[in-house]
Design an enzyme around this catalytic site. Structure first.
Site, PDB file in Angstrom:
ATOM      1  N   ALA A  74      -2.822  11.599   3.804  1.00 23.84           N
ATOM      2  CA  ALA A  74      -3.242  12.400   2.651  1.00 23.84           C
ATOM      3  C   ALA A  74      -4.383  11.767   1.865  1.00 23.84           C
ATOM      4  CB  ALA A  74      -2.048  12.647   1.720  1.00 23.84           C
ATOM      5  N   ARG A 107     -14.607   6.598   1.194  1.00 24.28           N
ATOM      6  CA  ARG A 107     -15.504   5.535   1.659  1.00 24.28           C
ATOM      7  C   ARG A 107     -16.083   5.830   3.034  1.00 24.28           C
ATOM      8  NH1 ARG A 107     -11.907   0.342   1.219  1.00 24.28           N
ATOM      9  NH2 ARG A 107     -13.680  -0.565   2.351  1.00 24.28           N
TER      10      ARG A 107
END
Length: 466
Positions: free
Chosen positions: A31, A36
């Site tokens: 989830a 990044r």
């Protein structure tokens, strides 16, 4: 899962299992936002060795024959749902990101009525093996029956990982986040991977007891370990197996680990890798014995190579099969559907796509063979092309056994070259060629004596008069 009393080796130790196998459910947490990665593709769907991290994990899980599999997602549900179609996994949704404990709780409905053991894994930790999962479940079933089993590891640099303080029997005395650890606790090298095994009868009861009284206001899964009224245990694995992926750099790092281990496995199994670090495998690459792979070879998914094959440098294979004794490359490309026969040769700068090359046939130089069959013992000359596409549809070229196709010829499909036929160099073949016939498709050569000298004289004079 292990049978009662089975002896197994794990992380250098001998473990004796103590109970018969029980039904298994697996919860995979996926989830996280994965910000990044800076990608529109869900983090757990980024590939390692040609297969997504999530599918790597589900492949390992499948070896345990789980009764239920739940993937907990947040954003990107549609992508994940499509990826797991056909695997038996179901989707649970964590609408708000309230921590790992909250994420596991979202699997409650999917596990309704289930009684057995539960493995909690992470979709961005793809390399954990079925053997390690079994060891966690076996420890959960030992006579002391811990409420949870945590998978620990000892990295070269423990950095900011949470620490596990355990006694000599692996009973956890304390789990502490790095930021909350004392200097003595930070000196401990045993770290928490986050992976866990818990009995289904305990899991959701324990989750109901944890709070979110922390800086992030989140419910943390590891908090169930330190709840009063029971003990938990830790077993260890190697750090590479629990390496997580949160960035492109970490993805490349996990890929490198996977490739290094696969290369070592190939060489153990009788494959010669001339420059191992330059060869890249896919998750399903199959190589026979006495295969030689020269430098800078890439295997895409779906490649099977039989015994005694040589794959020369700078070749790329995907979706192809290569029979025993064949030679590929250098600089060859085998695309999906390429089927290379026994002792056949596909040479330098040759591309084969959706085509069979029969036993002993040769396609040695600078050719494209697509949507075709090349008969046994045939020779395809340099620069030969099967013209298989008219801009709308693909068509097939059939080349019989023992045929010879001269250099720089174009075979315009659909077309058939009979057994033993010879196609003269430079031909454009648009009609069937009978067996043992000569096909010559080019104008008669004409020589005009002195023409070149007269041409040069005329053009030199013209240029000088400017």
């Amino acid at each position: 899962m292990a049978e009662e009393g089975q002896v197994i080796a794990f992380a250098g130790k001998i473990i004796v299992t103590s109970s018969a196998s029980r039904p298994l459910a697996v919860i995979i947490l996926a989830a996280g936002q994965g910000t990044r990665m800076k990608s529109s593709l869900h983090k757990v769907l980024h590939p390692i060795a040609g297969r997504s991290m999530l599918l790597h994990l589900l492949a390992s899980v499948s070896e345990l024959a789980p009764e239920r599999q739940v993937v907990v997602v947040g954003a990107g549900r549609a992508q994940v749902e499509k990826a797991v179609a056909g695997t038996g996994a179901v989707i649970a949704v964590q609408e708000a990101q309230l921590g790992t404990g909250h994420a596991v709780a979202q699997a409650h409905d999917a596990l309704a009525g289930f009684a057995g053991d539960v493995l909690i894994l992470y979709g961005d930790v793809p390399l954990v093996s079925a053997g390690t999962m079994r060891a966690m479940l076996d420890r959960l079933s030992r006579g002391d029956e811990p409420r949870a089993v945590v998978l620990g590891f000892r990295p070269d640099d423990a950095a900011a990982y949470g620490r596990i303080i355990a006694d000599g029997q692996g009973i956890i005395e304390k789990m502490v986040e790095y930021k909350d650890a004392s200097e003595g606790e930070r000196a401990v090298t045993l770290c928490n991977s986050g992976l866990m095994a818990v009995r289904s009868t305990d899991l959701f009861v324990l989750l109901d007891q944890i709070g979110n009284n922390n800086a992030a206001g989140e419910y943390y899964l590891p908090d169930i370990v330190m709840l009063p009224g029971g003990t938990s245990a830790v077993i260890e694995t190697e750090a590479w197996e629990v390496a997580g992926v949160n960035s492109r750099a970490e993805l490349a790092g996990v890929e490198a680990v996977w490739q290094a281990r696969r290369r070592a496995e190939a060489m153990r199994d009788g494959v010669t890798l001339v420059a191992p670090e330059t060869v890249f495998f896919a998750h399903d690459t199959v190589l026979g014995r006495d295969v030689v792979v020269e430098p800078n070879v890439v295997f895409g998914p779906g490649v099977t190579v039989a015994d005694d094959v040589v794959i020369h440098a700078f070749s790329h294979l995907e979706g192809a099969s290569v029979a025993s004794g064949a030679a590929i490359g250098p600089y060859a490309r085998l695309r999906p559907g390429a089927d290379i026969g026994v002792k056949a040769k596909v040479g330098n700068f040759v591309e084969i796509k959706k085509a069979t090359v029969g036993e002993g046939a040769k396609v040695n130089h600078l050719s494209y063979v697509g949507d075709a069959s090349v008969g046994a013992g045939s020779n395809i000359g340099a620069g030969v092309i099967t013209c298989n596409y008219d801009g709308f549809f693909k068509y097939k070229t059939e080349i019989g056994a023992g045929a010879f196709v001269g250099s720089n010829s174009a075979l315009v499909a659909p077309v058939t070259i009979g057994d033993g036929a010879i196609v003269a160099a430079g031909s454009v073949v648009t009609k069937p060629v009978e067996a043992d016939a000569l096909c010559l498709v080019r104008p008669e050569q004409i020589g005009k004596a002195g023409w070149a000298a007269r041409f040069r004289e005329r053009m030199t004079a013209k240029k000088a008069g400017k």
